[in-house]
Design a protein around this motif. Sequence first.
Motif, PDB file in Angstrom:
ATOM      1  N   MET A   1      -3.531  14.777 -45.877  1.00 48.82           N
ATOM      2  CA  MET A   1      -4.815  14.868 -46.570  1.00 48.82           C
ATOM      3  C   MET A   1      -4.781  14.117 -47.895  1.00 48.82           C
ATOM      4  N   ASN A   2      -3.651  14.277 -48.603  1.00 51.81           N
ATOM      5  CA  ASN A   2      -3.503  13.586 -49.887  1.00 51.81           C
ATOM      6  C   ASN A   2      -3.504  12.076 -49.702  1.00 51.81           C
ATOM      7  N   GLU A   3      -2.877  11.637 -48.586  1.00 51.18           N
ATOM      8  CA  GLU A   3      -2.839  10.206 -48.308  1.00 51.18           C
ATOM      9  C   GLU A   3      -4.249   9.676 -48.045  1.00 51.18           C
ATOM     10  N   PHE A   4      -5.028  10.471 -47.333  1.00 47.28           N
ATOM     11  CA  PHE A   4      -6.415  10.072 -47.039  1.00 47.28           C
ATOM     12  C   PHE A   4      -7.231   9.972 -48.323  1.00 47.28           C
ATOM     13  N   LEU A   5      -7.130  10.973 -49.185  1.00 48.03           N
ATOM     14  CA  LEU A   5      -7.892  10.962 -50.431  1.00 48.03           C
ATOM     15  C   LEU A   5      -7.451   9.827 -51.340  1.00 48.03           C
ATOM     16  N   SER A   6      -6.155   9.549 -51.340  1.00 49.13           N
ATOM     17  CA  SER A   6      -5.657   8.452 -52.172  1.00 49.13           C
ATOM     18  C   SER A   6      -6.198   7.120 -51.683  1.00 49.13           C
ATOM     19  N   ALA A   7      -6.258   6.958 -50.358  1.00 47.58           N
ATOM     20  CA  ALA A   7      -6.777   5.714 -49.793  1.00 47.58           C
ATOM     21  C   ALA A   7      -8.262   5.561 -50.081  1.00 47.58           C
ATOM     22  N   VAL A   8      -9.000   6.672 -50.026  1.00 49.36           N
ATOM     23  CA  VAL A   8     -10.442   6.629 -50.297  1.00 49.36           C
ATOM     24  C   VAL A   8     -10.718   6.221 -51.735  1.00 49.36           C
ATOM     25  N   ALA A   9      -9.899   6.710 -52.658  1.00 48.81           N
ATOM     26  CA  ALA A   9     -10.119   6.445 -54.072  1.00 48.81           C
ATOM     27  C   ALA A   9      -9.483   5.145 -54.545  1.00 48.81           C
ATOM     28  N   ALA A  10      -8.677   4.519 -53.686  1.00 47.08           N
ATOM     29  CA  ALA A  10      -7.970   3.300 -54.092  1.00 47.08           C
ATOM     30  C   ALA A  10      -8.807   2.070 -53.783  1.00 47.08           C
ATOM     31  N   PHE A  11      -8.475   0.981 -54.466  1.00 39.17           N
ATOM     32  CA  PHE A  11      -9.096  -0.311 -54.185  1.00 39.17           C
ATOM     33  C   PHE A  11      -8.525  -0.843 -52.881  1.00 39.17           C
ATOM     34  N   PRO A  12      -9.334  -1.396 -51.971  1.00 39.86           N
ATOM     35  CA  PRO A  12     -10.767  -1.694 -52.124  1.00 39.86           C
ATOM     36  C   PRO A  12     -11.705  -0.637 -51.520  1.00 39.86           C
ATOM     37  N   THR A  13     -11.119   0.421 -50.912  1.00 39.16           N
ATOM     38  CA  THR A  13     -11.958   1.409 -50.237  1.00 39.16           C
ATOM     39  C   THR A  13     -12.933   2.070 -51.196  1.00 39.16           C
ATOM     40  N   ALA A  14     -12.533   2.239 -52.450  1.00 37.89           N
ATOM     41  CA  ALA A  14     -13.402   2.903 -53.438  1.00 37.89           C
ATOM     42  C   ALA A  14     -14.734   2.175 -53.584  1.00 37.89           C
ATOM     43  N   LEU A  15     -14.727   0.862 -53.437  1.00 40.06           N
ATOM     44  CA  LEU A  15     -15.973   0.102 -53.545  1.00 40.06           C
ATOM     45  C   LEU A  15     -16.967   0.516 -52.459  1.00 40.06           C
ATOM     46  N   PHE A  16     -16.442   0.686 -51.257  1.00 38.52           N
ATOM     47  CA  PHE A  16     -17.312   1.061 -50.144  1.00 38.52           C
ATOM     48  C   PHE A  16     -17.590   2.561 -50.110  1.00 38.52           C
ATOM     49  N   SER A  17     -16.706   3.358 -50.717  1.00 40.72           N
ATOM     50  CA  SER A  17     -16.922   4.805 -50.741  1.00 40.72           C
ATOM     51  C   SER A  17     -18.191   5.147 -51.507  1.00 40.72           C
ATOM     52  N   ALA A  18     -18.418   4.458 -52.621  1.00 39.67           N
ATOM     53  CA  ALA A  18     -19.630   4.706 -53.410  1.00 39.67           C
ATOM     54  C   ALA A  18     -20.868   4.315 -52.614  1.00 39.67           C
ATOM     55  N   ALA A  19     -20.809   3.171 -51.925  1.00 35.91           N
ATOM     56  CA  ALA A  19     -21.943   2.735 -51.117  1.00 35.91           C
ATOM     57  C   ALA A  19     -22.166   3.679 -49.941  1.00 35.91           C
ATOM     58  N   LEU A  20     -21.075   4.199 -49.376  1.00 37.68           N
ATOM     59  CA  LEU A  20     -21.190   5.134 -48.250  1.00 37.68           C
ATOM     60  C   LEU A  20     -21.893   6.409 -48.679  1.00 37.68           C
ATOM     61  N   ALA A  21     -21.630   6.851 -49.896  1.00 38.32           N
ATOM     62  CA  ALA A  21     -22.294   8.060 -50.403  1.00 38.32           C
ATOM     63  C   ALA A  21     -23.806   7.854 -50.474  1.00 38.32           C
ATOM     64  N   VAL A  22     -24.210   6.657 -50.894  1.00 39.71           N
ATOM     65  CA  VAL A  22     -25.640   6.347 -50.963  1.00 39.71           C
ATOM     66  C   VAL A  22     -26.252   6.343 -49.570  1.00 39.71           C
ATOM     67  N   VAL A  23     -25.523   5.785 -48.602  1.00 39.40           N
ATOM     68  CA  VAL A  23     -26.011   5.749 -47.217  1.00 39.40           C
ATOM     69  C   VAL A  23     -26.197   7.160 -46.674  1.00 39.40           C
ATOM     70  N   VAL A  24     -25.234   8.033 -46.924  1.00 38.04           N
ATOM     71  CA  VAL A  24     -25.318   9.418 -46.434  1.00 38.04           C
ATOM     72  C   VAL A  24     -26.521  10.126 -47.041  1.00 38.04           C
ATOM     73  N   VAL A  25     -26.727   9.958 -48.340  1.00 41.42           N
ATOM     74  CA  VAL A  25     -27.873  10.593 -48.998  1.00 41.42           C
ATOM     75  C   VAL A  25     -29.184  10.061 -48.433  1.00 41.42           C
ATOM     76  N   PHE A  26     -29.244   8.760 -48.200  1.00 42.97           N
ATOM     77  CA  PHE A  26     -30.475   8.167 -47.672  1.00 42.97           C
ATOM     78  C   PHE A  26     -30.833   8.755 -46.315  1.00 42.97           C
ATOM     79  N   TRP A  27     -29.857   8.826 -45.404  1.00 37.83           N
ATOM     80  CA  TRP A  27     -30.151   9.330 -44.062  1.00 37.83           C
ATOM     81  C   TRP A  27     -30.421  10.826 -44.054  1.00 37.83           C
ATOM     82  N   LEU A  28     -29.881  11.540 -45.026  1.00 38.29           N
ATOM     83  CA  LEU A  28     -30.248  12.959 -45.175  1.00 38.29           C
ATOM     84  C   LEU A  28     -31.717  13.074 -45.561  1.00 38.29           C
TER      85      LEU A  28
END
Length: 218
Positions: A1-28
Motif C-alpha cells: 500500500m505504501n508503495e502504491f501511495l508513494s508512486a501516486v505522489a511521485a513524479f510523473p504520476t502526481a501530475l496525472f493524479s491531480a487531473a484524475l481527481a478533477v475527472v472523478v469530480v466531474f463525472w460525479l
Amino acid sequence: MNEFLSAVAAFPTALFSAALAVVVVFWLLVLLGAAEPGAFDADVESAGAGSAGLAGVPVAVAASLLIVLAWFTSLCGAVLLHRSGLTGLPHAALACTVLLLACLVSWRVTRRLVQLLAKLFPEERGPSRHDFIGMTCTIRTGRVDTRFGQAEVTAPDGSTALVQVRQPAPGGPAEDGPALSAGATALLYAFDEDGEFFWVAPFSPFGELPGTGMPTAA
C-alpha cells in the motif's frame, strides 16, 4: 500500500493524479445531474480534436480517457522505477521518459477507443440557414430591396434569428410583387450562398410566390 501511495505522489504520476481527481469530480456531477457530458464541446475547437484523432465523442469523454490511461501508465512506470533503486540523474531521466511514454500510450489507446465509441454517438447535423427556406419571416427594416433588408424568423425550436433578406426590384426578371416594409410578413424562398442572404417575397396564404412559380403554404 505504501508503495502504491508513494508512486501516486511521485513524479510523473502526481501530475496525472491531480487531473484524475478533477475527472472523478466531474463525472460525479454528471451522475448527480449537475453537469452534462457535452458541457465543454462548445468551448473546444472541433478541428483540434479531429487533428488529434479524438473527434466523434464528447470532449469530456475523450479527455477523461486520456487522463485515466496516462495516470495508469505513469503509475505502472513509477512503481517499476521505484523498485529499480535508481537515484539522482538516472532516476530523473527515466522519470521524464515515463512521462513521455505515458502521454504517447494514452493518446494512441484513446484514439483507438474513441474510434470504437464514436459509433455510440451518432453525428447530428448542425442547424443550417437552409432550414429557414420555406418559412415565413417578419420584416424589421423600413424597406427591402436588392441591396438592403433584414427580417426576423422563428426557428422550429422557438428561438428567433435576424437574417439578411433581399427582394428583386419590381419590374425585373424575377419581380416579387409589392415592396416590403417593416412589419410585413414575407416568405424565405431561396438562399444566396455568395451574398449570404435570403430572397423573400410577400407572403400569401394561397397561390404562388410571384415570379418564382413556387406554391406558398397555407
